[in-house]
Design a protein around this motif. Structure first.
Motif, short mmCIF file in Angstrom:
data_model
loop_
_atom_site.label_atom_id
_atom_site.label_comp_id
_atom_site.label_asym_id
_atom_site.label_seq_id
_atom_site.Cartn_x
_atom_site.Cartn_y
_atom_site.Cartn_z
N GLY A 24 -24.11 15.59 -8.29
CA GLY A 24 -23.53 15.74 -6.96
C GLY A 24 -22.21 15.02 -6.78
O GLY A 24 -21.67 14.94 -5.68
N VAL A 25 -21.64 14.49 -7.86
CA VAL A 25 -20.32 13.84 -7.76
C VAL A 25 -19.26 14.78 -8.28
O VAL A 25 -19.34 15.27 -9.41
CB VAL A 25 -20.30 12.52 -8.58
CG1 VAL A 25 -18.94 11.86 -8.48
CG2 VAL A 25 -21.39 11.59 -8.10
N ALA A 26 -18.26 15.04 -7.46
CA ALA A 26 -17.25 16.05 -7.81
C ALA A 26 -16.18 15.46 -8.71
O ALA A 26 -15.05 15.27 -8.32
CB ALA A 26 -16.65 16.64 -6.55
N THR A 78 -21.26 1.50 -21.62
CA THR A 78 -21.05 0.13 -21.16
C THR A 78 -20.96 0.03 -19.63
O THR A 78 -21.59 -0.85 -19.02
CB THR A 78 -19.75 -0.44 -21.79
OG1 THR A 78 -19.84 -0.30 -23.19
CG2 THR A 78 -19.55 -1.90 -21.42
N VAL A 79 -20.15 0.89 -19.03
CA VAL A 79 -19.88 0.73 -17.59
C VAL A 79 -21.10 1.03 -16.72
O VAL A 79 -21.42 0.24 -15.82
CB VAL A 79 -18.64 1.56 -17.17
CG1 VAL A 79 -18.33 1.36 -15.68
CG2 VAL A 79 -17.43 1.15 -18.01
N PRO A 80 -21.85 2.11 -16.98
CA PRO A 80 -23.07 2.32 -16.18
C PRO A 80 -24.08 1.18 -16.36
O PRO A 80 -24.85 0.89 -15.44
CB PRO A 80 -23.64 3.64 -16.73
CG PRO A 80 -22.45 4.35 -17.26
CD PRO A 80 -21.58 3.28 -17.85
N HIS A 81 -24.04 0.55 -17.53
CA HIS A 81 -24.93 -0.60 -17.75
C HIS A 81 -24.61 -1.72 -16.75
O HIS A 81 -25.49 -2.45 -16.30
CB HIS A 81 -24.76 -1.09 -19.18
CG HIS A 81 -25.71 -2.19 -19.56
ND1 HIS A 81 -27.06 -1.99 -19.70
CD2 HIS A 81 -25.49 -3.50 -19.80
CE1 HIS A 81 -27.63 -3.12 -20.01
NE2 HIS A 81 -26.71 -4.06 -20.07
N VAL A 84 -22.66 5.76 -11.52
CA VAL A 84 -21.19 5.81 -11.71
C VAL A 84 -20.81 6.64 -12.95
O VAL A 84 -19.63 6.83 -13.23
CB VAL A 84 -20.57 4.39 -11.87
CG1 VAL A 84 -20.83 3.55 -10.64
CG2 VAL A 84 -21.08 3.69 -13.13
N LEU A 85 -21.81 7.17 -13.68
CA LEU A 85 -21.51 7.83 -14.95
C LEU A 85 -20.46 8.94 -14.82
O LEU A 85 -19.50 9.01 -15.60
CB LEU A 85 -22.80 8.42 -15.56
CG LEU A 85 -22.59 9.20 -16.86
CD1 LEU A 85 -22.02 8.29 -17.95
CD2 LEU A 85 -23.90 9.81 -17.34
N GLN A 86 -20.64 9.76 -13.80
CA GLN A 86 -19.72 10.88 -13.63
C GLN A 86 -18.28 10.39 -13.42
O GLN A 86 -17.33 10.93 -13.98
CB GLN A 86 -20.21 11.69 -12.42
CG GLN A 86 -20.02 13.17 -12.51
CD GLN A 86 -20.44 13.78 -13.82
OE1 GLN A 86 -21.51 13.48 -14.36
NE2 GLN A 86 -19.59 14.61 -14.35
N GLY A 115 -10.43 1.36 -7.91
CA GLY A 115 -10.74 0.13 -8.63
C GLY A 115 -11.61 0.41 -9.85
O GLY A 115 -11.33 -0.07 -10.95
N LEU A 116 -12.64 1.24 -9.66
CA LEU A 116 -13.51 1.57 -10.79
C LEU A 116 -12.73 2.40 -11.82
O LEU A 116 -12.83 2.17 -13.02
CB LEU A 116 -14.74 2.35 -10.31
CG LEU A 116 -15.69 2.76 -11.45
CD1 LEU A 116 -16.41 1.54 -12.04
CD2 LEU A 116 -16.71 3.79 -10.99
N SER A 117 -11.94 3.35 -11.33
CA SER A 117 -11.18 4.22 -12.24
C SER A 117 -10.28 3.40 -13.15
O SER A 117 -10.27 3.60 -14.37
CB SER A 117 -10.30 5.20 -11.45
OG SER A 117 -11.09 6.11 -10.78
N ILE A 118 -9.54 2.49 -12.58
CA ILE A 118 -8.56 1.76 -13.38
C ILE A 118 -9.26 0.81 -14.35
O ILE A 118 -8.82 0.62 -15.48
CB ILE A 118 -7.52 1.04 -12.48
CG1 ILE A 118 -6.29 0.66 -13.29
CG2 ILE A 118 -8.05 -0.15 -11.77
CD1 ILE A 118 -5.54 1.84 -13.80
N PHE A 119 -10.39 0.25 -13.91
CA PHE A 119 -11.19 -0.62 -14.79
C PHE A 119 -11.63 0.18 -16.03
O PHE A 119 -11.46 -0.26 -17.17
CB PHE A 119 -12.41 -1.13 -14.01
CG PHE A 119 -13.40 -1.89 -14.84
CD1 PHE A 119 -13.11 -3.18 -15.28
CD2 PHE A 119 -14.62 -1.32 -15.20
CE1 PHE A 119 -14.03 -3.89 -16.05
CE2 PHE A 119 -15.53 -2.02 -15.98
CZ PHE A 119 -15.23 -3.32 -16.40
N VAL A 120 -12.15 1.38 -15.80
CA VAL A 120 -12.62 2.22 -16.91
C VAL A 120 -11.44 2.66 -17.78
O VAL A 120 -11.52 2.64 -19.01
CB VAL A 120 -13.37 3.47 -16.35
CG1 VAL A 120 -13.69 4.44 -17.48
CG2 VAL A 120 -14.63 3.06 -15.64
#
Lengths: 98, 399
Positions: B323-325, B238-241, B247-249, B142-147
Motif C-alpha cells: 500500500g505504499v506508492a 539493514t534499514v528495515p531491521h 519502511v521496506l518499500q 530524512g529516511l530517503s537520504i539516510f538510505v
C-alpha cells in the motif's frame, strides 16, 4: 605545502613515476574507483619551484602524443599548463594559506 | 605524504562543513559489511568524510591501505534532487539548481569565466524566487537520504570486496547477464506503463543512430550492476531491521532513485565537459556531439531510463502488497532526469553563442552592453576582469 594531482592511465604510471624518481622527487600513487564506474590513477607530487618545470614538461610531452593526462590543484583542473602558470598557482595558494 | 595530500590535491575540501559525528556514530557502524558478506570481522576500509563541490564518492588505495572517501555534499545534492523530484512541475527550481550544479562543475574543469556567469545567473534567479515548496514531508526525505547515503557507500565497499575476492561468482555473473540481456530482449513486458513504451521507442531510435553499436555487456558493467544489487540488498535488510518492515518499500525506492541520480550526474558531467571544451576551444559549436561517441552516450542514457521504468514497475508491484506508492517516486525521479536534460540542452542551445561572445569580449576588452540577458552579470564581469573569478563564483554559490 602544496600538492598537485596528475591523473594518468594505469599503463603510463611506471614511466611517469620513474621520471620523478630518477630526479629524487618523491611521488605517491593513488588508485581510485568512483561511483561513475571510473578508475583513476593519480600521482601526487609536491608542487615547488623544483618540480614545476618537470611537471610542465611531462604534461607537454604527453599532450603532444595525445595521451591522457590531467593536472589538478585543489580539485580544479589546470588549463594552459606551463612552468610559469604552475609557479603562479603555487604563489597564489601559499598566499591564501598564510 | 599522507592520504590528506591526495584529498587536498583532488578536491577543495571544506572539512568544517562535514558533520562527521553523524557518520561516525550512525552510518559507519552499519557498514561493517564484510562480516556478513565475506566472513571478515571488520571493514577493511578506513572511512573519511569530505565536503566539497567535487561530490566524489570513491574507494582509494594508498600505501597498501584502502579508504572510503565519502563526500557529504553528494548527500546534500541527493536531498535537493529528492525535493525536486517530488516537487512536480517546479521548473524554476530545477533551472536554478542546475545553474548551481553546472557552475560548480565548470569550476572543477577550470572554466572559471563560464562558471562565474552561471553562478551569477543562479544567484540572480534564486534571489527572486521562493526556490522550493515543501512538497515532500521532512520525515520522508530524512529516511530517503539516510538510505541513499548508505547505498552509495555500500556500493563502493562491495567494489572493494569484489576486488579482494577472486571477482564475481558464476551465479552473480549469470544473474547480471540475464538481467541486462533480458531487459534488452523483452522491452514490452505487461507491467510497463505506456510511458515506458515511449522510452523504449526513444531507446531504439537512438540505438539505430549509433549504427552498429551494441550495448557493451562487459565485465565492468556487470560488476557495476552486481554492486548496485548487493548494495540494494544490504539496505533492504539493514534499514528495515532498524525501523521496521513497514519502511521496506521506501528503502527500495530510495535505492533506485539513488542509482538513477548517480547515473544522471555522470551523464550531465560528461555533457558539461563537452560544453566547456566547445567554449574554451573557441569553436562554439557542438559538431562533436553528432559523433558516434555521442550517440553511444545518448543510447546509454536512454538505457538507464529504460531500466528505471522496470524498477518503477517492480516497486509498483510491491506497492500493491504494502500500500505504499513507491513507484511514483521513481517515476518522479525519471521525470526529473528528463527535465534536467531539457534544462541542460536549453542552456547549450541558448547560451552557448552568448557565452562564447562574452568570453571573446572578456579577452578583447570589448563593451559588454549587448549582453543584458544576464542582468547584473555584466557589471559583475566588468568589475572582476582582473580579479579572482573562481573566488567570486564560489562566493555566489555559497562556498
Amino acid at each position: 605545502m602544496q600538492h598537485i594531482a596528475i591523473e594518468v592511465t594505469e599503463r603510463d604510471i611506471d614511466e611517469l613515476r620513474s621520471e620523478f624518481n630518477n630526479r629524487n622527487i618523491k611521488v605517491d600513487v593513488v588508485r581510485s574507483n568512483g561511483f561513475d564506474a571510473s578508475s583513476i590513477v593519480t600521482l601526487i607530487v609536491e608542487l615547488s619551484p623544483v618540480t614545476a618545470g618537470l611537471v610542465a614538461t611531462l604534461y607537454g610531452i604527453r599532450k603532444r602524443s595525445e595521451k591522457h593526462i590531467k593536472l589538478k590543484h585543489r580539485g580544479i583542473e589546470i588549463k594552459g599548463v606551463s612552468e610559469a602558470a604552475l609557479l603562479k598557482i603555487l604563489e597564489r595558494a601559499e598566499k591564501l594559506d598564510n | 605524504m599522507s592520504i590528506d595530500s591526495y584529498i587536498h590535491a583532488t578536491r577543495k575540501n571544506f572539512p568544517k562543513r562535514a558533520t562527521n559525528s553523524v557518520y561516525r556514530d550512525e552510518i559507519f557502524p552499519l557498514l561493517d559489511i564484510p562480516s556478513a558478506a565475506s566472513g571478515l570481522k571488520f571493514c577493511p576500509l578506513i572511512p573519511i568524510v569530505t565536503y566539497s563541490y567535487s561530490r566524489r564518492v570513491e574507494c582509494v588505495e594508498f600505501e597498501g591501505q584502502e579508504y572510503l572517501i565519502y563526500d557529504q555534499y553528494m548527500g546534500q545534492t541527493f536531498n535537493v534532487f529528492n525535493r525536486l523530484a517530488f516537487d512536480d512541475g517546479n521548473t524554476e527550481a530545477r533551472v536554478i539548481y542546475f545553474m548551481k550544479y553546472a557552475a560548480e562543475r565548470l569550476l572543477q574543469l577550470g572554466d572559471e569565466r563560464n562558471a562565474l556567469i552561471l553562478a551569477i545567473i543562479h544567484s540572480n534567479l534564486k534571489r527572486n524566487s521562493t526556490y522550493f515548496s515543501n512538497a515532500s514531508p521532512t520525515e520522508e526525505r530524512g529516511l530517503s537520504i539516510f538510505v541513499q547515503e548508505l547505498y552509495l557507500m555500500a556500493h563502493e565497499i562491495y567494489h572493494s570486496l569484489l576486488k579482494r575476492s577472486n571477482g564475481l561468482s558464476r551465479d552473480s555473473r549469470d544473474h547480471a547477464k540475464e538481467f541486462l540481456e533480458g531487459r534488452l530482449r523483452t522491452p514490452n513486458e505487461e507491467n510497463l506503463s505506456s510511458m515506458s513504451s515511449q522510452v523504449d521507442r526513444d531507446f531504439h531510435a537512438v540505438m539505430s543512430v549509433a549504427l552498429g553499436f551494441e550495448l557493451d555487456i562487459d565485465e565492468e558493467l556487470i560488476r557495476e550492476l552486481c554492486c548496485d544489487r548487493l548494495a540494494l540488498n544490504f539496505c533492504a535488510t539493514t534499514v528495515p531491521h532498524l525501523f521496521g518492515q513497514s519502511v521496506l518499500q521506501r528503502v527500495l525506492t530510495s535505492c533506485y532513485t539513488a542509482h538513477l541520480f548517480t547515473r544522471m550526474l555522470t551523464f550531465i558531467d560528461q555533457d558539461l565537459a563537452k560544453f566547456s571544451e566547445g567554449i574554451v576551444d573557441g569553436e562554439g559549436n557542438f559538431d562533436s556531439m553528432l559523433s558516434r561517441d555521442y550517440a553511444v552516450h545518448q543510447a546509454r542514457k536512454a538505457y538507464i531510463r529504460q531500466c528505471s521504468f522496470y524498477y518503477a514497475a517492480d516497486i509498483n508491484q510491491g506497492s500493491e502488497k504494502t500500500g505504499v506508492a513507491g513507484g511514483q517516486a521513481v517515476l518522479s525521479s525519471i521525470d526529473l532526469f528528463k527535465a534536467l536534460e531539457e534544462v541542460q540542452s536549453s542552456i547549450q542551445e541558448n547560451l552557448s553563442g552568448p557565452l562564447l561572445s562574452i568570453n571573446r569580449a572578456f579577452v578583447t576588452g570589448e563593451i559588454l552592453d549587448d549582453f543584458s540577458f544576464v542582468g547584473d552579470a555584466v557589471d559583475e564581469l566588468r568589475s572582476t576582469r582582473e580579479s579572482d573569478l573562481a573566488g567570486l563564483a564560489e562566493r555566489l554559490l555559497g562556498w
